[in-house]
Design a protein around this motif. Structure first.
Motif, PDB file in Angstrom:
ATOM      1  N   ARG A 218      15.885  58.120  40.201  1.00  0.00           N
ATOM      2  CA  ARG A 218      15.454  56.623  40.592  1.00  0.00           C
ATOM      3  C   ARG A 218      16.429  56.062  41.752  1.00  0.00           C
ATOM      4  O   ARG A 218      15.792  55.486  42.946  1.00  0.00           O
ATOM      5  CB  ARG A 218      15.213  55.318  39.543  1.00  0.00           C
ATOM      6  CG  ARG A 218      14.669  54.454  40.029  1.00  0.00           C
ATOM      7  CD  ARG A 218      14.101  53.457  38.885  1.00  0.00           C
ATOM      8  NE  ARG A 218      14.021  51.991  39.523  1.00  0.00           N
ATOM      9  CZ  ARG A 218      13.292  50.961  38.651  1.00  0.00           C
ATOM     10  NH1 ARG A 218      13.498  51.373  37.369  1.00  0.00           N
ATOM     11  NH2 ARG A 218      13.269  49.955  39.200  1.00  0.00           N
ATOM     12  N   ASP A 219      17.641  56.084  41.448  1.00  0.00           N
ATOM     13  CA  ASP A 219      18.564  55.547  42.337  1.00  0.00           C
ATOM     14  C   ASP A 219      18.665  56.237  43.596  1.00  0.00           C
ATOM     15  O   ASP A 219      18.830  55.774  44.754  1.00  0.00           O
ATOM     16  CB  ASP A 219      19.846  55.151  41.962  1.00  0.00           C
ATOM     17  CG  ASP A 219      20.886  54.114  42.453  1.00  0.00           C
ATOM     18  OD1 ASP A 219      20.599  53.101  42.066  1.00  0.00           O
ATOM     19  OD2 ASP A 219      21.607  54.872  43.357  1.00  0.00           O
ATOM     20  N   VAL A 220      18.547  57.719  43.451  1.00  0.00           N
ATOM     21  CA  VAL A 220      18.467  58.416  44.588  1.00  0.00           C
ATOM     22  C   VAL A 220      17.176  58.295  45.523  1.00  0.00           C
ATOM     23  O   VAL A 220      17.327  58.099  46.744  1.00  0.00           O
ATOM     24  CB  VAL A 220      18.776  60.026  44.260  1.00  0.00           C
ATOM     25  CG1 VAL A 220      18.558  61.008  45.571  1.00  0.00           C
ATOM     26  CG2 VAL A 220      20.186  60.288  43.634  1.00  0.00           C
ATOM     27  N   ARG A 221      16.218  58.078  44.854  1.00  0.00           N
ATOM     28  CA  ARG A 221      15.043  57.790  45.503  1.00  0.00           C
ATOM     29  C   ARG A 221      15.345  56.678  46.413  1.00  0.00           C
ATOM     30  O   ARG A 221      14.783  56.473  47.650  1.00  0.00           O
ATOM     31  CB  ARG A 221      13.809  57.780  44.642  1.00  0.00           C
ATOM     32  CG  ARG A 221      12.538  57.430  45.315  1.00  0.00           C
ATOM     33  CD  ARG A 221      11.400  57.499  44.415  1.00  0.00           C
ATOM     34  NE  ARG A 221      11.316  56.309  43.419  1.00  0.00           N
ATOM     35  CZ  ARG A 221      11.350  56.477  42.072  1.00  0.00           C
ATOM     36  NH1 ARG A 221      11.514  57.758  41.481  1.00  0.00           N
ATOM     37  NH2 ARG A 221      11.335  55.350  41.217  1.00  0.00           N
ATOM     38  N   GLU A 222      15.606  55.597  45.732  1.00  0.00           N
ATOM     39  CA  GLU A 222      15.992  54.261  46.465  1.00  0.00           C
ATOM     40  C   GLU A 222      16.966  54.400  47.688  1.00  0.00           C
ATOM     41  O   GLU A 222      16.746  53.575  48.770  1.00  0.00           O
ATOM     42  CB  GLU A 222      16.237  53.008  45.623  1.00  0.00           C
ATOM     43  CG  GLU A 222      15.108  52.982  44.491  1.00  0.00           C
ATOM     44  CD  GLU A 222      15.296  51.813  43.826  1.00  0.00           C
ATOM     45  OE1 GLU A 222      16.191  51.181  43.659  1.00  0.00           O
ATOM     46  OE2 GLU A 222      14.101  51.192  43.427  1.00  0.00           O
TER      47      GLU A 222
END
Length: 321
Positions: free
Chosen positions: A289-293
């Motif tokens: 999720r953090d990579v996506r953001e």
């Protein structure tokens, strides 16, 4: 920045590589409209096999000494793998994976060491599902495992052997999709490939060729990482004014893996690395999720990015060299 001689050498290597492209499986060509937008695209210099492994851990060698295979897959199985019969069909397969209404973006994933092609493909598909990237995701798979001798004995040599093929591929991609921003995700030793690719897309003649790079638990010495980022002009303080997030994000358990000003360093718990029975933490939902953001340009100060962040803490090389 790359010299004109270096760029010419890469162009020549890329042309040779794509002329030597072979079919990965006895199925329809990768550009078939039946497979419009499905799965991921792959590029590999591994040895093609005729079994469930699809590609082995040895270096692929063809008539021109190096054999590059390109294709698409929707699952890491031979029946779901389509080989590209030509350079043209490869780029057609990429074109059909641009998300309508979201502009044109490309994401390249490079896996780490001791990784089979099937595992790398599975990780790339997991990444594609998790980051919801608005464009094609390309897996670059190098011969990270071997059968002749332990991988630890030849891993560095295979990186050195394959890295020029990766740089040539990125150069050819940039030339074909000029000014289409390219992003990278590298796991482990894949960081060594991506830092070489950054030198291609950061060429001053292409102002929009680079978008973002994510390094997950990079296996590269801190001083080597900094030197490579300097060569790619990533530490000169220049940013795309349209983006609010940093152009590079490093996820690491190492407390002293240094970068340079303006590059986000994200500390991740050690347990992330061991989850799912894999050294690759990309299967962790919180990290994905953090990579996506991060790829979307959301700054690390945003409340939605819940992972703990730290600034660079020095130049001590704690990662593998």
């Amino acid at each position: 920045m790359m010299s004109p001689i270096e760029r010419c050498a890469l162009i020549a290597a890329a042309i040779i590589a794509f002329v030597g492209t072979s079919i990965a499986a006895a199925n329809a060509d990768c550009s078939s409209r039946k497979h419009y937008g499905a799965g991921i695209v792959f590029v590999t210099d591994r040895e093609p096999l005729g079994d469930e492994r699809i590609f082995g851990g040895e270096r692929a060698r063809g008539d021109a000494d190096v054999l590059i295979t390109t294709g698409t897959l929707t699952a890491p199985k031979p029946a779901q793998t389509r080989g590209c019969t030509s350079r043209r069909s490869f780029f057609q397969a990429l074109n059909r994976r641009f998300a309508p209404g979201h502009g044109r973006h490309i994401l390249i994933y490079v896996h780490g060491s001791d990784t089979s092609f099937v595992t790398a493909a599975r990780d790339a598909l997991t990444l594609a599902h998790g980051v919801r990237f608005p464009g094609p995701i390309v897996l670059y798979s190098w011969p990270a495992t071997v059968t002749a001798e332990p991988a630890s004995n030849v891993g560095s040599r295979n990186v050195a052997w394959s890295a020029p093929h990766f740089a040539a591929f990125v150069n050819d991609l940039e030339a074909h999709f000029h000014n289409v921003p390219i992003s990278f995700v590298a796991s482990g030793v894949g960081a060594r490939f991506v830092t070489s690719g950054l030198r291609v897309v950061r060429d001053p003649r292409c102002h929009h060729c680079f978008e973002h790079a994510v390094f997950v638990q990079p296996e590269i010495a801190a001083d080597v990482l900094r030197r490579n980022l300097d060569r790619a002009r990533m530490c000169d303080g220049r940013r795309d004014p349209a983006r609010t997030g940093a152009p590079i994000t490093i996820y690491t358990t190492a407390p002293h893996l240094s970068s340079c000003s303006g590059i986000d360093t994200v500390r991740v718990p050690t347990r992330f690395v061991a989850e799912n029975g894999s050294r690759d933490p990309l299967g962790n939902a919180i990290l994905i999720r953090d990579v996506r953001e991060a790829l979307a340009g959301i700054p690390r100060s945003a409340s939605s990015r819940r992972l703990a962040h730290t600034a660079p803490l020095g130049r001590k090389a704690t990662a593998k060299s």
